[in-house]
Scaffold this motif. Structure first.
Motif, PDB file in Angstrom:
ATOM      1  N   GLY A  87      -3.649   3.200  12.915  1.00 46.34           N
ATOM      2  CA  GLY A  87      -3.148   1.828  13.088  1.00 46.34           C
ATOM      3  C   GLY A  87      -4.648   1.139  13.063  1.00 46.34           C
ATOM      4  N   SER A  88      -5.212   1.411  14.269  1.00 45.13           N
ATOM      5  CA  SER A  88      -6.637   0.651  14.373  1.00 45.13           C
ATOM      6  C   SER A  88      -7.507   1.483  13.245  1.00 45.13           C
ATOM      7  N   LEU A  89      -7.778   0.583  12.339  1.00 42.01           N
ATOM      8  CA  LEU A  89      -8.330   1.186  11.111  1.00 42.01           C
ATOM      9  C   LEU A  89      -9.812   1.820  11.686  1.00 42.01           C
TER      10      LEU A  89
ATOM     11  N   ASP B 181      -9.214   1.504   0.808  1.00 43.74           N
ATOM     12  CA  ASP B 181     -10.458   1.065   0.594  1.00 43.74           C
ATOM     13  C   ASP B 181     -11.098  -0.241   1.482  1.00 43.74           C
ATOM     14  N   GLY B 182      -9.930  -0.867   1.823  1.00 36.33           N
ATOM     15  CA  GLY B 182     -10.346  -2.033   2.708  1.00 36.33           C
ATOM     16  C   GLY B 182     -10.931  -1.425   4.021  1.00 36.33           C
ATOM     17  N   GLU B 183      -9.945  -0.438   4.296  1.00 35.24           N
ATOM     18  CA  GLU B 183     -10.352  -0.005   5.540  1.00 35.24           C
ATOM     19  C   GLU B 183     -11.775   0.794   5.629  1.00 35.24           C
TER      20      GLU B 183
ATOM     21  N   GLY C 133       0.818  -1.232  -0.103  1.00 33.12           N
ATOM     22  CA  GLY C 133      -0.135   0.001   0.052  1.00 33.12           C
ATOM     23  C   GLY C 133       0.697   1.242   0.216  1.00 33.12           C
TER      24      GLY C 133
ATOM     25  N   ILE D  82      -5.906  -6.836   3.026  1.00 36.39           N
ATOM     26  CA  ILE D  82      -4.979  -7.786   3.722  1.00 36.39           C
ATOM     27  C   ILE D  82      -5.238  -8.923   3.190  1.00 36.39           C
TER      28      ILE D  82
ATOM     29  N   LEU E 134       0.095   2.275   6.452  1.00 36.80           N
ATOM     30  CA  LEU E 134       1.056   3.005   5.432  1.00 36.80           C
ATOM     31  C   LEU E 134       2.240   3.916   6.270  1.00 36.80           C
TER      32      LEU E 134
ATOM     33  N   MET F 274      -1.462  -1.294  -6.139  1.00 35.81           N
ATOM     34  CA  MET F 274      -0.890  -1.782  -4.869  1.00 35.81           C
ATOM     35  C   MET F 274       0.712  -2.418  -5.240  1.00 35.81           C
TER      36      MET F 274
HETATM   37  C1  LIG Z   1      -9.703  -2.008  13.440  1.00 36.50           C
HETATM   38  C2  LIG Z   1      -9.037  -2.993  12.579  1.00 36.50           C
HETATM   39  N1  LIG Z   1      -9.081  -3.883  12.144  1.00 36.50           N
HETATM   40  C3  LIG Z   1      -8.244  -4.639  11.463  1.00 36.50           C
HETATM   41  C4  LIG Z   1      -6.784  -4.456  11.279  1.00 36.50           C
HETATM   42  C5  LIG Z   1      -5.916  -5.205  10.431  1.00 36.50           C
HETATM   43  N2  LIG Z   1      -5.786  -4.802   9.022  1.00 36.50           N
HETATM   44  C6  LIG Z   1      -4.404  -3.939   8.810  1.00 36.50           C
HETATM   45  S1  LIG Z   1      -4.434  -3.086   7.345  1.00 36.50           S
HETATM   46  C7  LIG Z   1      -5.730  -4.331   7.181  1.00 36.50           C
HETATM   47  C8  LIG Z   1      -6.536  -4.184   5.535  1.00 36.50           C
HETATM   48  C9  LIG Z   1      -6.916  -2.607   4.865  1.00 36.50           C
HETATM   49  O1  LIG Z   1      -6.893  -2.631   3.614  1.00 36.50           O
HETATM   50  P1  LIG Z   1      -6.707  -1.119   3.084  1.00 36.50           P
HETATM   51  O2  LIG Z   1      -7.120  -0.151   3.600  1.00 36.50           O
HETATM   52  O3  LIG Z   1      -7.193  -1.463   1.545  1.00 36.50           O
HETATM   53  O4  LIG Z   1      -5.096  -1.160   2.747  1.00 36.50           O
HETATM   54  P2  LIG Z   1      -4.298  -1.719   1.797  1.00 36.50           P
HETATM   55  O5  LIG Z   1      -4.202  -3.378   1.928  1.00 36.50           O
HETATM   56  O6  LIG Z   1      -4.680  -1.110   0.542  1.00 36.50           O
HETATM   57  O7  LIG Z   1      -2.733  -1.367   2.176  1.00 36.50           O
HETATM   58  C10 LIG Z   1      -6.426  -4.743   8.009  1.00 36.50           C
HETATM   59  C11 LIG Z   1      -7.556  -5.402   7.925  1.00 36.50           C
HETATM   60  C12 LIG Z   1      -6.449  -2.966  11.838  1.00 36.50           C
HETATM   61  N3  LIG Z   1      -5.229  -2.250  11.599  1.00 36.50           N
HETATM   62  N4  LIG Z   1      -7.418  -2.407  12.495  1.00 36.50           N
END
Ligand SMILES: Cc1ncc(C[n+]2csc(CCOP(=O)(O)OP(=O)(O)O)c2C)c(N)n1
Length: 279
Positions: free
Chosen positions: A119-121, A150-152, A32, A184, A72, A242
């Motif tokens: 860090g906690s999304l 986008d996953g966030e 990312g 992830i 990131l 990515m």
């Molecule tokens: C509240 C929370 N749940 C789960 C995680 C674990 N986690 C870290 S990054 C991630 C995926 C995020 O996806 P995206 O935002 O698309 O980032 P990219 O994979 O593109 O870097 C997850 C589930 C976290 N950091 N915080």
């Protein structure tokens, strides 16, 4: 303000930093970070009004930036160092015990340039919206920027913050999404399914702008469009890849959170021009 050629040179060095930092640490998030490098370079070296020499979290007359997708951190730390917030030599301390460059940014580490722990999304947009309202109440004309994944965006709190920001007509808030389609464990649509982000953010009352996150003209144009004071918060959806810039990392979630070996690091560096000197 850097022009597009200069931005491209800085971004190449930032990508080198990311690969080297994560490889040396033996863990971290290169995929990312590499994908959003061009946007982050344009943000800090062209778009944002900021001054490393006088920066504090509450400094007046400066824009604010919240990295909601805190994993990131490698790209964020490199950009901050290259912009002059702290010595570039410190980049080699990523994820080491007791350093200011932990795996996710933390304000108690007192790293200059960091506005908010993350860090906690899912939490960053709420912080950014609060700062944006504060700036309006104080009569400040500066803006607040926020990077989301986008996953966030599968996190519910993002959408609460989205409603709240639209309700308060925060047109000084410019959020942007690293729209790489991956997270992830695989493609975002396979893991959680967020549907069409354009329709969703529009329905939440936001101005939506779409751009190519690897084309500086497109990136800068998107920021320019987002400057309009039209009573709506802005969401820029940056299409990114990515792992962009390193062929064996590009386009796959497999490098979301994996460190390259020393050999893979050398292989990656051979693809990225050194422009500003390694740390
Ligand atoms: C509240 C929370 N749940 C789960 C995680 C674990 N986690 C870290 S990054 C991630 C995926 C995020 O996806 P995206 O935002 O698309 O980032 P990219 O994979 O593109 O870097 C997850 C589930 C976290 N950091 N915080």
């Amino acid at each position: 303000m850097a022009n597009t050629q200069e931005l491209s040179r800085i971004a190449s060095q930032v990508r080198r930093d990311i690969v080297r930092m994560v490889s040396a640490a033996g863990s971290g998030h290169p995929g990312g970070s590499l994908g959003i490098t061009d946007v982050m370079t344009a943000l800090y070296f062209n778009e944002m009004k900021h001054d490393p020499a006088t920066w504090t979290r509450s400094a007046k007359g400066q824009d604010a930036f919240i990295i909601s997708a805190g994993h990131l951190a490698p790209v964020y730390y490199s950009i901050l160092a290259r912009a002059g917030y702290f010595p570039v030599s410190e980049l080699g301390t990523l994820r080491k015990f007791g350093t200011r460059l932990q795996g996710h940014p933390c304000i108690t580490d007192s790293l200059p340039g960091v506005f908010q722990s993350s860090g906690s999304l899912g939490q960053g947009l709420s912080c950014a919206a609060g700062i944006a309202l504060g700036k309006k109440l104080d009569g400040e004309s500066e803006r607040v920027y926020c990077l989301l994944g986008d996953g966030e965006s599968e996190e519910g709190q993002i959408w609460e913050a989205g409603m709240w920001a639209a309700h308060h007509k925060l047109d000084n808030l410019i959020a942007f999404t690293d729209w790489n389609g991956q997270q992830i464990d695989g493609p975002v649509e396979a893991v959680g399914g967020i549907g069409d982000l354009r329709d969703k953010w529009s329905a939440f009352g936001w101005e939506v702008i779409e751009a190519d996150g690897h084309d500086y003209d497109s990136i800068l144009k998107a920021f320019e469009l987002a400057h309009a004071a039209n009573g709506k918060p802005k969401m820029i959806l940056f299409r990114t890849e990515m792992g962009h810039g390193v062929d064996f990392m590009a386009g796959t979630h497999k490098w979301h959170g994996k460190a390259p070996s020393a050999e893979q690091c050398a292989q990656a560096l051979a693809q990225l021009e050194e422009t500003l000197g390694d740390y």
